[in-house]
Design a protein around this motif. Sequence first.
Motif, PDB file in Angstrom:
ATOM      1  N   LEU A 146      37.669  56.509  13.159  1.00 22.83           N
ATOM      2  CA  LEU A 146      36.841  56.866  12.017  1.00 22.83           C
ATOM      3  C   LEU A 146      35.931  58.001  12.458  1.00 22.83           C
ATOM      4  O   LEU A 146      35.163  57.852  13.415  1.00 22.83           O
ATOM      5  N   ARG A 147      36.010  59.113  11.778  1.00 29.79           N
ATOM      6  CA  ARG A 147      35.274  60.294  12.233  1.00 29.79           C
ATOM      7  C   ARG A 147      34.629  60.994  11.035  1.00 29.79           C
ATOM      8  O   ARG A 147      34.943  60.704   9.883  1.00 29.79           O
ATOM      9  N   TYR A 148      33.701  61.909  11.359  1.00 34.86           N
ATOM     10  CA  TYR A 148      33.071  62.698  10.315  1.00 34.86           C
ATOM     11  C   TYR A 148      34.120  63.575   9.631  1.00 34.86           C
ATOM     12  O   TYR A 148      35.094  64.016  10.254  1.00 34.86           O
ATOM     13  N   GLY A 149      33.888  63.822   8.356  1.00 36.95           N
ATOM     14  CA  GLY A 149      34.841  64.594   7.583  1.00 36.95           C
ATOM     15  C   GLY A 149      34.459  66.059   7.469  1.00 36.95           C
ATOM     16  O   GLY A 149      33.469  66.523   8.045  1.00 36.95           O
ATOM     17  N   ASP A 150      35.244  66.782   6.710  1.00 41.83           N
ATOM     18  CA  ASP A 150      35.021  68.203   6.465  1.00 41.83           C
ATOM     19  C   ASP A 150      33.831  68.344   5.517  1.00 41.83           C
ATOM     20  O   ASP A 150      33.825  67.733   4.443  1.00 41.83           O
ATOM     21  N   PRO A 151      32.819  69.137   5.867  1.00 47.10           N
ATOM     22  CA  PRO A 151      31.680  69.301   4.963  1.00 47.10           C
ATOM     23  C   PRO A 151      32.076  69.889   3.612  1.00 47.10           C
ATOM     24  O   PRO A 151      31.407  69.637   2.599  1.00 47.10           O
ATOM     25  N   GLN A 152      33.167  70.629   3.589  1.00 50.38           N
ATOM     26  CA  GLN A 152      33.623  71.202   2.327  1.00 50.38           C
ATOM     27  C   GLN A 152      34.247  70.148   1.432  1.00 50.38           C
ATOM     28  O   GLN A 152      34.314  70.328   0.213  1.00 50.38           O
ATOM     29  N   GLY A 153      34.679  69.046   2.024  1.00 51.50           N
ATOM     30  CA  GLY A 153      35.308  67.980   1.249  1.00 51.50           C
ATOM     31  C   GLY A 153      36.745  67.753   1.688  1.00 51.50           C
ATOM     32  O   GLY A 153      37.369  68.593   2.349  1.00 51.50           O
ATOM     33  N   SER A 154      37.278  66.611   1.308  1.00 47.93           N
ATOM     34  CA  SER A 154      38.650  66.249   1.641  1.00 47.93           C
ATOM     35  C   SER A 154      39.622  67.304   1.114  1.00 47.93           C
ATOM     36  O   SER A 154      39.578  67.697  -0.060  1.00 47.93           O
ATOM     37  N   LEU A 155      40.531  67.755   1.979  1.00 51.54           N
ATOM     38  CA  LEU A 155      41.524  68.737   1.555  1.00 51.54           C
ATOM     39  C   LEU A 155      42.426  68.154   0.474  1.00 51.54           C
ATOM     40  O   LEU A 155      42.817  68.856  -0.475  1.00 51.54           O
ATOM     41  N   ALA A 156      42.756  66.862   0.596  1.00 48.70           N
ATOM     42  CA  ALA A 156      43.600  66.232  -0.427  1.00 48.70           C
ATOM     43  C   ALA A 156      42.926  66.271  -1.786  1.00 48.70           C
ATOM     44  O   ALA A 156      43.559  66.547  -2.812  1.00 48.70           O
ATOM     45  N   GLU A 199      35.654  57.450  -1.017  1.00 51.21           N
ATOM     46  CA  GLU A 199      35.652  57.747  -2.441  1.00 51.21           C
ATOM     47  C   GLU A 199      36.434  59.026  -2.740  1.00 51.21           C
ATOM     48  O   GLU A 199      37.109  59.131  -3.765  1.00 51.21           O
ATOM     49  N   GLN A 200      36.346  60.004  -1.832  1.00 46.08           N
ATOM     50  CA  GLN A 200      37.125  61.229  -2.023  1.00 46.08           C
ATOM     51  C   GLN A 200      38.620  60.929  -1.980  1.00 46.08           C
ATOM     52  O   GLN A 200      39.398  61.467  -2.777  1.00 46.08           O
TER      53      GLN A 200
END
Length: 475
Positions: free
Chosen positions: A147-157, A349-350
């Motif tokens: 479990l890691r931090y995500g992309d600040p721009q948001g999930s690519l999916a 949620e994303q």
Amino acid sequence: MVQFGQDGIARSIIAAIKAQIHSGAYRPGDRLPSSRAFAAEWGASRTTVTAAYNQLNAEGYLIIRQGARAIVAPGLERASGEVPIPTASPRNLSALARRLLAMPSPPEAQPARVADFRYGDLSGADFPVLAWRRASNKAILRRGARLRYGDPQGSLALRNALQTYLWRARGISCTPDQTVIVNGSQQGLDLCARLLLDPGDAFVIENPGYPLARNVFAAAGGIAAPVAVDADGLRTDLLPQAHLACVTPSHQFPLGGVLSATRRRSLLAWATATGAYIIEDDYDGEYRHDIAPIPPLQTLDAESVIYAGTFSKTLSPTLRLGYLVVPTSLRRAFCEAKRLTDRHAPTLEQDVLADLLASGAYERHVRSIRRKNAERRQVLLQALADHLGSRVTVAGADTGLHVVAWMNGITAEREPEIIAAARAAGIGLYPVSPLYDPGEPQPGNAGFILGYAGLDTEALRRGVAVLATVLAKHR
């Protein structure tokens, strides 16, 4: 000062619990943690905590029964002056903090027992529980080994799914790189304020308009330049020199006007001439009742317009997820600002939203609630016609999830009186006048924003009937 040793810890525990009771954090009848749990939290012995509880019992603060957790004694009223709580001196506050403290806070209203017409509420029965549950289960099962931090721009999916959805639903042509996932459109506005305004810069805001937009730009040190609206939206002939403009062209909030084609061209020409950015708040663009969908401003000038969308009006305001479509030149700045603000939006949620969008479940849900809200709207309009007739003029009913009801023959000065009487009768009523700039001309008649998406049809009929009775007594 906290003293070391068990006696000092006991005195500190006693003082801390008293402070919590006096501040209202613990109320009469509330249970305190067990002595074992409290001791573990404070690093004290259980004997010390028991002694502190016994002392508070002797002083009348707690009631202790054998085999049960201590509870706060009944009859204790909040008394903020008995245990002073240190507060920061104003000289230690930043200019931003002082501006925030100077802003009025909206009153907290109790739930209305008959009908609450508060705008922004949605019906809990409309939430797609089964589709959300299925997508949630899939997202959880797909979790990685780490479990890691995500992309600040948001999930690519999610950004990929949004790209195709926005093209289908709103005609927006963008790349996933232009999309930034934010914690609701309000955070999107906050990022715009941080990145596009310096203290003293002017910003255009609609008058009347969305108060949280105005306040977030003012909190950044911007100077409001309110511009009047009419049935065709923002009066672009009144635009002043400014660094940015925040507008709601598809459904002006709160009056409901749709920005005409001529004014859209005029607004974009103004942005080009002044070098200003336009923030397009498309807060309820999915809802069209008697008119065809209006193409967003962003489709006409992707380099001048920042498009702000939200899931708060289609899924739930509690979800706190929205998105910005930004000019390519601003992408990196927004991503870094998002990283500094809160690292990234919630990833689970994303993932759920990405699945709903990709599977078509989200659009099926939108079509369903569009029909339901169209029915609610029709019921509300019919009830207003039946019970109030010529005593009310309705505006902004062609789009969105609310209407504005202007009360003919009742002045705006009487709004507080009517709101209080309506509240006593079980009706939640919300005025238009606070949404006007205080330095600009105010409306003559009393006006109220009637949100209908959170009510069933029976509550709408009953609510308007009760409101009519209230108004009849206050003419």
